[in-house]
Design a protein around this motif. Structure first.
Motif, PDB file in Angstrom:
ATOM      1  N   SER A 188     -13.183 -15.119  20.198  1.00 14.43           N
ATOM      2  CA  SER A 188     -12.419 -14.486  21.232  1.00 14.43           C
ATOM      3  C   SER A 188     -11.000 -13.992  20.770  1.00 14.43           C
ATOM      4  O   SER A 188     -10.948 -12.726  20.992  1.00 14.43           O
ATOM      5  CB  SER A 188     -12.654 -14.223  21.838  1.00 14.43           C
ATOM      6  OG  SER A 188     -11.950 -16.095  22.851  1.00 14.43           O
ATOM      7  N   HIS A 245     -15.498 -16.951  34.203  1.00 17.86           N
ATOM      8  CA  HIS A 245     -16.982 -16.205  33.966  1.00 17.86           C
ATOM      9  C   HIS A 245     -17.398 -14.787  33.960  1.00 17.86           C
ATOM     10  O   HIS A 245     -17.758 -13.760  33.681  1.00 17.86           O
ATOM     11  CB  HIS A 245     -18.496 -16.824  34.724  1.00 17.86           C
ATOM     12  CG  HIS A 245     -19.424 -16.532  34.132  1.00 17.86           C
ATOM     13  ND1 HIS A 245     -19.733 -17.325  33.324  1.00 17.86           N
ATOM     14  CD2 HIS A 245     -20.483 -15.710  34.945  1.00 17.86           C
ATOM     15  CE1 HIS A 245     -21.873 -16.966  32.503  1.00 17.86           C
ATOM     16  NE2 HIS A 245     -21.509 -16.196  34.376  1.00 17.86           N
ATOM     17  N   ALA A 246     -16.437 -13.826  35.049  1.00 24.27           N
ATOM     18  CA  ALA A 246     -16.595 -12.501  34.899  1.00 24.27           C
ATOM     19  C   ALA A 246     -16.444 -11.931  33.566  1.00 24.27           C
ATOM     20  O   ALA A 246     -16.663 -11.086  33.274  1.00 24.27           O
ATOM     21  CB  ALA A 246     -16.577 -12.221  36.269  1.00 24.27           C
ATOM     22  N   GLY A 255     -17.093 -12.563  31.434  1.00 27.42           N
ATOM     23  CA  GLY A 255     -18.299 -11.786  29.725  1.00 27.42           C
ATOM     24  C   GLY A 255     -18.047 -12.580  28.541  1.00 27.42           C
ATOM     25  O   GLY A 255     -19.001 -12.798  27.409  1.00 27.42           O
ATOM     26  N   ASP A 256     -17.248 -13.756  28.392  1.00 32.81           N
ATOM     27  CA  ASP A 256     -17.088 -14.519  26.724  1.00 32.81           C
ATOM     28  C   ASP A 256     -16.395 -16.457  27.177  1.00 32.81           C
ATOM     29  O   ASP A 256     -15.623 -15.862  27.588  1.00 32.81           O
ATOM     30  CB  ASP A 256     -16.005 -13.735  25.743  1.00 32.81           C
ATOM     31  CG  ASP A 256     -16.055 -14.279  25.235  1.00 32.81           C
ATOM     32  OD1 ASP A 256     -15.929 -15.760  25.042  1.00 32.81           O
ATOM     33  OD2 ASP A 256     -15.613 -14.207  23.604  1.00 32.81           O
ATOM     34  N   SER A 257     -17.405 -16.680  27.455  1.00 32.70           N
ATOM     35  CA  SER A 257     -16.936 -17.845  27.989  1.00 32.70           C
ATOM     36  C   SER A 257     -15.829 -18.871  27.290  1.00 32.70           C
ATOM     37  O   SER A 257     -15.038 -19.465  27.926  1.00 32.70           O
ATOM     38  CB  SER A 257     -17.651 -19.508  28.215  1.00 32.70           C
ATOM     39  OG  SER A 257     -18.914 -19.324  26.956  1.00 32.70           O
TER      40      SER A 257
END
Length: 438
Positions: free
Chosen positions: A88, A125-126, A128-130
């Protein structure tokens, strides 16, 4: 399962905990420096490689281990190391982490300030990419060690990531120096750098952001001293039909040797009698001469594939290295006749031993995800001993010791046990459906 005595034997003297351990880049480095490590890795295939290599491993999720299985980590561990997944943050990825750098920095401060972790997890978590949240795990492991009765703070911390994460390592370093909040007054000497792998003898161009922190009393942290010259790519447009693509025209200069080329690395790795590298297929008139066309586009043009000569370092070794095309000559290029690097050759370009026992599936991805062991040796040696690795240690790192099958099985039992605590469905076997009887 094996007896407790067998498990203790394999985990005896472990000093380094390698989070997100992958197939073992940092662990291989630690081995050749004389330090024993244990890794946590969620990918079953990487675990199989580690078991085959004799590397102590726990097949688990890093977060789960911290939250509910922290007591399973040997108390002898006093070094925390790791390279959180970089996709990411990577330039090659979609860059969710790069866009969220300021947000992640905010989370770092929230953790240290003692905010409720359940709320922090919800906000993470919000994003969108753990995977972006995983860059916080080393800090959470440090806080866990500080706050757990019977545990001591780690003496040394070593972290590595893609260059885009350097601003976060700067935030880490400032906090570690401060001893504020949940650090409970525990202060570290800390520094961070951007390192180019070819300057440490790795036969590829790859840049990493590295952080090293140590408790006071272990000596000031010194910048790593490079051993080789940087690779300066001539940016002039190359034409695959030009014959001059093949000659070696980059001699050593000054007091340091030039970078290591693909040809040098592969030639050296093919010399041991037990080597199975089939580099003969890449020879022309007795010499290793070839060029590589990358799977990735160059200069923002997906169709403009980058090219490297055998007399140059490899492109950054990624999980897609098996898609790079290797040509021995311009005639082969024009005819569309290409070769590929084998997994073992790809590993050598990452500086893994020529006989490292790659196992499981997705082996190219395993190779690409790893920390180059040679770079790891330089970083760990400076962090733990305050000096560069010895020449004989670097030389020994060319060959991996034979690992008995019994050791592999014992480590698999330690790492997986009855599989009930492994990541969900990681051992799932897909079977073909039987046709119903007519």
């Amino acid at each position: 399962m094996k007896s407790a005595g067998t498990q203790v034997h394999h985990l005896d003297g472990v000093r380094i905990l390698d989070l997100f351990a992958g197939p073992g880049g940092l662990d291989v480095a630690a081995h050749f420096l004389g330090f024993k490590s244990i890794g946590i890795e969620w990918d079953r295939n990487a675990c199989e490689t580690r078991y085959a290599a004799g590397l102590p491993t726990i097949h688990a999720d890093v977060s789960v281990m911290r939250e509910s299985r922290f007591d399973e980590i040997p108390k002898s561990v006093d070094v925390l190391a790791g390279g959180p997944p970089c996709q990411s943050f990577s330039v090659a990825g979609k860059g969710a982490g790069r866009k969220a750098l300021d947000t992640v920095e905010e989370f770092i401060h929230r953790l240290v300030d003692g905010e409720n972790e359940a709320r922090i997890d919800k906000d993470l978590h919000a994003l969108g990419d753990s995977r972006t949240a995983l860059v916080l795990e080393p800090l959470r492991w440090l806080l866990k060690a500080i706050e757990t009765e019977g545990r001591d703070p780690y003496k040394v911390i070593v972290l590595e990531q893609v260059p885009a994460v350097l601003p976060l390592w700067e935030v880490y370093a400032k906090l570690l120096r401060s001893g504020e909040g949940r650090l409970n007054g525990v202060k570290y000497e800390a520094d961070f750098w951007e390192l180019k792998t070819e300057r440490f003898g790795v036969p590829q161009t790859r840049t990493r952001a590295v952080l090293v922190a140590r408790l006071p009393g272990l000596g000031a942290i010194k910048p790593l001293e490079t051993t080789h010259l940087p690779f300066e790519l001539h940016r002039g447009r190359r034409n695959a039909s030009q014959a001059e693509m093949l000659p070696d025209s980059s001699p050593s200069s000054g007091t340091k040797p030039r970078w290591i080329s693909m040809a040098q690395a592969l030639e050296e790795a093919s010399k041991p009698k037990e080597s199975t590298l089939n580099v003969a297929r890449l020879r022309t008139d007795g010499e290793l001469k070839f060029f590589v066309v990358s799977n990735y586009g160059s200069g923002g043009d997906s169709k403009n594939r980058g090219r490297r000569l055998s007399s140059e370092p490899a492109f950054t070794v990624t999980g897609k290295i098996s898609r790079n095309k290797v040509y021995r000559s311009i005639a082969e290029y024009d005819a569309g006749k290409h070769d590929r690097f084998s997994i073992e050759e790809s590993g050598v370009l990452q500086t893994f031993p020529h006989n490292f026992p790659w196992s499981g599936n997705d082996r190219a991805q395993q190779v690409g995800n790893a920390v180059p062991p040679r770079l790891g040796m330089h970083v760990l040696s400076m962090a733990l001993r305050g000096k560069a690795p010895a020449d004989e240690e670097l030389t020994a790192a060319a060959t991996w010791p034979t690992v008995p099958g019994a050791t592999t099985e014992a480590l698999r039992e330690i790492g997986c046990g009855d599989r009930s605590q492994c990541p969900p469905e990681s051992h799932k076997v897909t079977r073909s459906r039987r046709k119903s009887a007519p």
